[in-house]
Design a protein around this motif. Sequence first.
Motif, PDB file in Angstrom:
ATOM      1  N   LYS A 107       0.812  -1.223   0.000  1.00 11.51           N
ATOM      2  CA  LYS A 107       0.000   0.000   0.000  1.00 11.51           C
ATOM      3  C   LYS A 107       0.848   1.276   0.000  1.00 11.51           C
ATOM      4  CE  LYS A 107      -4.133  -1.953   2.112  1.00 11.51           C
ATOM      5  NZ  LYS A 107      -5.131  -1.846   3.209  1.00 11.51           N
ATOM      6  N   ALA A 108       2.159   1.124  -0.119  1.00 12.99           N
ATOM      7  CA  ALA A 108       3.070   2.270   0.001  1.00 12.99           C
ATOM      8  C   ALA A 108       2.784   3.355  -1.040  1.00 12.99           C
ATOM      9  CB  ALA A 108       4.522   1.810  -0.099  1.00 12.99           C
ATOM     10  N   LEU A 109       2.639   2.961  -2.304  1.00  8.06           N
ATOM     11  CA  LEU A 109       2.403   3.965  -3.350  1.00  8.06           C
ATOM     12  C   LEU A 109       1.048   4.639  -3.165  1.00  8.06           C
ATOM     13  CD1 LEU A 109       3.130   5.476  -5.895  1.00  8.06           C
ATOM     14  CD2 LEU A 109       2.273   3.533  -7.244  1.00  8.06           C
ATOM     15  N   GLU A 110       0.031   3.870  -2.877  1.00 11.83           N
ATOM     16  CA  GLU A 110      -1.307   4.440  -2.646  1.00 11.83           C
ATOM     17  C   GLU A 110      -1.266   5.438  -1.485  1.00 11.83           C
ATOM     18  OE1 GLU A 110      -5.816   2.995  -1.303  1.00 11.83           O
ATOM     19  OE2 GLU A 110      -4.243   1.490  -1.674  1.00 11.83           O
ATOM     20  N   PHE A 111      -0.520   5.088  -0.452  1.00 10.53           N
ATOM     21  CA  PHE A 111      -0.346   5.960   0.717  1.00 10.53           C
ATOM     22  C   PHE A 111       0.346   7.264   0.313  1.00 10.53           C
ATOM     23  CE2 PHE A 111       2.754   6.994   4.218  1.00 10.53           C
ATOM     24  CZ  PHE A 111       1.838   7.522   5.121  1.00 10.53           C
ATOM     25  N   MET A 112       1.430   7.154  -0.446  1.00 12.68           N
ATOM     26  CA  MET A 112       2.173   8.340  -0.867  1.00 12.68           C
ATOM     27  C   MET A 112       1.325   9.238  -1.751  1.00 12.68           C
ATOM     28  SD  MET A 112       5.000   7.957   0.705  1.00 12.68           S
ATOM     29  CE  MET A 112       5.712   9.437   0.048  1.00 12.68           C
ATOM     30  N   GLN A 113       0.510   8.650  -2.612  1.00 14.49           N
ATOM     31  CA  GLN A 113      -0.351   9.431  -3.490  1.00 14.49           C
ATOM     32  C   GLN A 113      -1.449  10.147  -2.697  1.00 14.49           C
ATOM     33  OE1 GLN A 113       1.255   9.975  -6.166  1.00 14.49           O
ATOM     34  NE2 GLN A 113       0.033   9.044  -7.791  1.00 14.49           N
ATOM     35  N   ARG A 114      -1.831   9.586  -1.585  1.00 10.45           N
ATOM     36  CA  ARG A 114      -2.866  10.190  -0.734  1.00 10.45           C
ATOM     37  C   ARG A 114      -2.322  11.370   0.075  1.00 10.45           C
ATOM     38  NH1 ARG A 114      -7.606  12.116   0.411  1.00 10.45           N
ATOM     39  NH2 ARG A 114      -8.355  11.814   2.526  1.00 10.45           N
ATOM     40  N   ILE A 115      -1.123  11.234   0.629  1.00  4.66           N
ATOM     41  CA  ILE A 115      -0.630  12.238   1.588  1.00  4.66           C
ATOM     42  C   ILE A 115       0.122  13.394   0.944  1.00  4.66           C
ATOM     43  CG2 ILE A 115      -0.526  10.597   3.510  1.00  4.66           C
ATOM     44  CD1 ILE A 115       2.543  10.493   3.043  1.00  4.66           C
ATOM     45  N   THR A 116       0.606  13.214  -0.298  1.00  3.12           N
ATOM     46  CA  THR A 116       1.406  14.262  -0.933  1.00  3.12           C
ATOM     47  C   THR A 116       0.705  14.852  -2.154  1.00  3.12           C
ATOM     48  OG1 THR A 116       2.602  12.835  -2.494  1.00  3.12           O
ATOM     49  CG2 THR A 116       3.505  13.012  -0.257  1.00  3.12           C
ATOM     50  N   THR A 117       1.107  16.062  -2.531  1.00  5.71           N
ATOM     51  CA  THR A 117       0.489  16.736  -3.675  1.00  5.71           C
ATOM     52  C   THR A 117       1.120  16.371  -5.009  1.00  5.71           C
ATOM     53  OG1 THR A 117       1.971  18.634  -3.380  1.00  5.71           O
ATOM     54  CG2 THR A 117      -0.203  18.751  -2.313  1.00  5.71           C
TER      55      THR A 117
ATOM     56  N   TYR B 245       9.537   3.653  -0.166  1.00  4.82           N
ATOM     57  CA  TYR B 245       9.815   5.093  -0.283  1.00  4.82           C
ATOM     58  C   TYR B 245      10.450   5.624   1.000  1.00  4.82           C
ATOM     59  CZ  TYR B 245       6.801   4.531  -4.287  1.00  4.82           C
ATOM     60  OH  TYR B 245       6.264   4.093  -5.473  1.00  4.82           O
ATOM     61  N   PHE B 246      11.439   6.481   0.809  1.00  2.00           N
ATOM     62  CA  PHE B 246      12.193   7.117   1.890  1.00  2.00           C
ATOM     63  C   PHE B 246      11.835   8.592   1.863  1.00  2.00           C
ATOM     64  CE2 PHE B 246      16.400   9.110   3.056  1.00  2.00           C
ATOM     65  CZ  PHE B 246      16.557   8.564   4.334  1.00  2.00           C
ATOM     66  N   MET B 247      11.483   9.159   3.002  1.00  7.60           N
ATOM     67  CA  MET B 247      11.059  10.563   3.058  1.00  7.60           C
ATOM     68  C   MET B 247      11.935  11.366   4.001  1.00  7.60           C
ATOM     69  SD  MET B 247       7.058   9.641   3.354  1.00  7.60           S
ATOM     70  CE  MET B 247       7.438   7.951   3.798  1.00  7.60           C
TER      71      MET B 247
END
Length: 365
Positions: free
Chosen positions: A60-70, A107-109
Amino acid sequence: MKNTPFTQNHVELGAKMVEFAGYNMPVQYSGLIDEHLAVRNAVGVFDVSHMGEFWAKGPKALEFMQRITTNDVSALKDGQVQYTCLPNGKGGIVDDLLVYRFKADEYFMVPNAANIDKDFAHMSAIAKEMGMKIGKDFYNASQDYAQLAVQGPLALQAMQKLTTTPVVDMTYYTFKVIDFAGVSDVIFSITGYTGSGGCEIYCKVEDAQTIWKAVYEAGTEFGIKPAGLAARDTLRLEMGFCLYGHEIDETTSPIEAGLGWLVKFVDNKPFIDREMMQQLKAEGVKRKLVGFELLDKGIPRQGYELCDADGNIIGHVCSGTQAPSLQKAIGTGYVQTAFSKIDTEIWVKIREKLVKAKVVKMPFK
């Protein structure tokens, strides 16, 4: 107050230390102008170990990143980095941060130091809603890493001496995991916050001193110098780069801040505040972030009022300084949209006196 793995090194070098984002940090060593020009002309080293490091992993990492970032994380390929921001659900910005894609599901943030706890709480709540496990699928690894930003036109040439992996010609906003100074699994990236080229070196805390010593030895022939927070601020301001708590915060939208390019309205990206951002982009904003230079003597400071010719308040200063590379006073500020065009005259209220300035294009020249 927390220390970084390099705090003792700063003290031994005679740095002036200050509290910043809860950390004991060097504000300057040999002096602001000397450090600033060293980075612009040769190579300087910043301890940025206070910055945060988060990981998102799993199906779910990509889906999560697409949700939280612009920004559109799906556009990234392995080894690429993306600048983005976290919308807060009210049209403002929780934080701006970097996203590194290691794999399609990893993903590393890198969030700002002052916002680590706030960001993690915000992002954890969304991760939980999506069924991700905190501590496994999404976790805070900030205490595990040390980071040095080696910046300047000679930085990569100096750092190439410490690795057999080619780094001199690395593309902007990419990274590699390399053996560096005898240390394995070092994250070596090219993002930069100074506009002078260079790299960021992420290593495990236990390897920090090895990396520190090697970096300075490799940079000696190139005139390497340590640089503090003061020079980091003047360098980024000359480039017009935003600093959280100055140009952007919980009350500013990326559209107002000139960061509309970070907001991607693509398919399969139902990010927080998407509809609100679309409306702002379509209807236009009432205020905009601008760069300006003073035409009369004075130095603008954060919070100073910006006025029209009659002294009516039209905005406020976000950042300001006497720019060491340009030898003139510059600043950023939010103004009513009518005053945002290049070459528009505005006035900065300094000690009850109106000081003339004009809106200019960024980066400053």
